[in-house]
Design a protein around this motif. Structure first.
Motif, PDB file in Angstrom:
ATOM      1  N   THR A 165       0.751  -1.096  -0.013  1.00 21.53           N
ATOM      2  CA  THR A 165      -0.099  -0.031  -0.092  1.00 21.53           C
ATOM      3  C   THR A 165       0.888   1.269  -0.190  1.00 21.53           C
ATOM      4  O   THR A 165       0.437   2.178  -0.744  1.00 21.53           O
ATOM      5  N   ALA A 166       1.845   1.343   0.934  1.00 19.85           N
ATOM      6  CA  ALA A 166       2.744   2.495   0.761  1.00 19.85           C
ATOM      7  C   ALA A 166       3.401   2.758  -0.571  1.00 19.85           C
ATOM      8  O   ALA A 166       3.577   3.772  -0.932  1.00 19.85           O
ATOM      9  N   GLY A 167       3.872   1.903  -1.309  1.00 17.64           N
ATOM     10  CA  GLY A 167       4.411   1.927  -2.280  1.00 17.64           C
ATOM     11  C   GLY A 167       3.567   2.492  -3.599  1.00 17.64           C
ATOM     12  O   GLY A 167       3.831   3.465  -4.240  1.00 17.64           O
ATOM     13  N   HIS A 168       2.221   2.005  -3.597  1.00 21.55           N
ATOM     14  CA  HIS A 168       1.089   2.493  -4.523  1.00 21.55           C
ATOM     15  C   HIS A 168       1.015   3.949  -4.050  1.00 21.55           C
ATOM     16  O   HIS A 168       0.862   4.613  -5.194  1.00 21.55           O
ATOM     17  N   LEU A 169       0.834   4.151  -2.853  1.00 25.15           N
ATOM     18  CA  LEU A 169       0.411   5.433  -2.542  1.00 25.15           C
ATOM     19  C   LEU A 169       1.577   6.424  -2.747  1.00 25.15           C
ATOM     20  O   LEU A 169       1.273   7.661  -3.330  1.00 25.15           O
ATOM     21  N   LEU A 170       2.737   6.211  -2.662  1.00 23.81           N
ATOM     22  CA  LEU A 170       3.857   6.841  -3.116  1.00 23.81           C
ATOM     23  C   LEU A 170       4.173   7.235  -4.577  1.00 23.81           C
ATOM     24  O   LEU A 170       4.320   8.286  -5.151  1.00 23.81           O
ATOM     25  N   MET A 171       3.753   6.161  -5.203  1.00 27.33           N
ATOM     26  CA  MET A 171       3.675   6.404  -6.707  1.00 27.33           C
ATOM     27  C   MET A 171       2.704   7.277  -7.183  1.00 27.33           C
ATOM     28  O   MET A 171       2.787   8.211  -8.064  1.00 27.33           O
ATOM     29  N   HIS A 172       1.309   6.944  -6.492  1.00 28.06           N
ATOM     30  CA  HIS A 172       0.329   8.179  -7.031  1.00 28.06           C
ATOM     31  C   HIS A 172       0.616   9.562  -6.444  1.00 28.06           C
ATOM     32  O   HIS A 172       0.274  10.447  -7.307  1.00 28.06           O
ATOM     33  N   LEU A 173       1.331   9.719  -5.336  1.00 31.56           N
ATOM     34  CA  LEU A 173       1.552  10.859  -4.837  1.00 31.56           C
ATOM     35  C   LEU A 173       2.574  11.506  -5.937  1.00 31.56           C
ATOM     36  O   LEU A 173       2.348  12.883  -6.482  1.00 31.56           O
ATOM     37  N   ILE A 174       3.652  10.920  -6.207  1.00 33.68           N
ATOM     38  CA  ILE A 174       4.425  11.468  -7.266  1.00 33.68           C
ATOM     39  C   ILE A 174       4.100  11.702  -8.525  1.00 33.68           C
ATOM     40  O   ILE A 174       4.507  12.698  -9.312  1.00 33.68           O
ATOM     41  N   GLY A 175       3.376  10.660  -9.076  1.00 34.36           N
ATOM     42  CA  GLY A 175       2.738  10.954 -10.149  1.00 34.36           C
ATOM     43  C   GLY A 175       2.058  12.114 -10.239  1.00 34.36           C
ATOM     44  O   GLY A 175       1.870  12.975 -11.598  1.00 34.36           O
ATOM     45  N   GLY A 176       1.148  12.476  -9.243  1.00 30.27           N
ATOM     46  CA  GLY A 176       0.409  13.483  -9.371  1.00 30.27           C
ATOM     47  C   GLY A 176       1.175  15.056  -9.256  1.00 30.27           C
ATOM     48  O   GLY A 176       0.885  15.823 -10.125  1.00 30.27           O
TER      49      GLY A 176
END
Length: 226
Positions: A165-176
């Motif tokens: 979950t942490a990896g997916h959230l971090l990728m989502h934040l950096i992508g945004g």
């Protein structure tokens, strides 16, 4: 971005019905069973990786523990392939759901404990009270060891859920952030995009490592009880 940060973790539905079962069954088609005398390179590579992992994971087990080889290899292949497929765009990762991870961890942990109490009853009971414990500390140590035993499946499930979950959230934040910076500063957006690419490569490694760690811990629990 107007998209909800946790929208990728919601259970997907089709015509109002959850399709998690279909998603969890999908990785099985990536591992075809060989039906030829001479396999192609992909099947040969898969078999070599499975044999290498099985040899490394089961080398310290006795005969009773090695009978779990098929289950352990199926588990690591399922978790690893599910994590990798979850990195694709517009996909869903079942291992981000704590309920699913607990559904895998609790039965496996319970099976290893039951095997231990069946074949090594005295040794398993001795774990609750280390040798040489002072008499006043006996009740406290028994309670602590009992809690530590029952916390094992929870730790298995929470570790896998938190890392994915942490990896997916971090990728989502950096992508945004990359999309937002493209309208402000192209150079800064390029730096953020580079970080996103590096993080994606890291997540590919984490997806495989977490499957290996989950299976290895189950293997260690089995080794302690056989």
């Amino acid at each position: 971005m107007n998209e909800n940060l946790f929208s990728s973790f919601t259970t997907p539905t089709m015509m109002g019905l959850p399709i998690v079962v279909l998603i969890t069954m999908f990785p099985s088609i990536l591992f075809p069973s060989p039906n030829r005398l001479i396999n192609n390179r992909l099947v040969s590579l898969q078999q070599w990786l499975v044999q290498l992992t099985a040899k490394q994971m089961l080398t310290t087990h006795n005969h009773k523990g090695q009978t779990w080889a098929l289950m352990l290899m199926s588990l690591i292949m399922f978790i690893g392939s599910t994590n990798l497929l979850g990195l694709l765009p517009h996909s869903f990762t079942p291992t981000t759901q704590l309920s699913m991870n607990l559904g895998m961890a609790i039965p496996l942990w319970a099976a290893t404990v039951m095997v231990g109490f069946r074949h090594k009853t005295k040794a398993c009971l001795a774990h609750f009270l280390p040798q040489g414990t002072p008499f006043p500390l006996i009740p406290m140590l028994v309670i602590i060891e009992t809690i530590s035993l029952f916390i094992q499946p929870v730790a298995l499930a929470v570790r896998l859920t938190a890392n994915i979950t942490a990896g997916h959230l971090l990728m989502h934040l950096i992508g945004g952030a990359t999309l937002a910076l493209m309208k402000i500063s192209t150079s800064t957006a390029l730096i953020a995009f580079t970080v996103l690419v590096l993080l994606t490569i890291l997540e590919f490694a984490v997806a495989l490592i977490q499957g290996y760690v989950f299976t290895l811990l189950v293997s260690l629990y089995l080794h302690d009880n056989t």
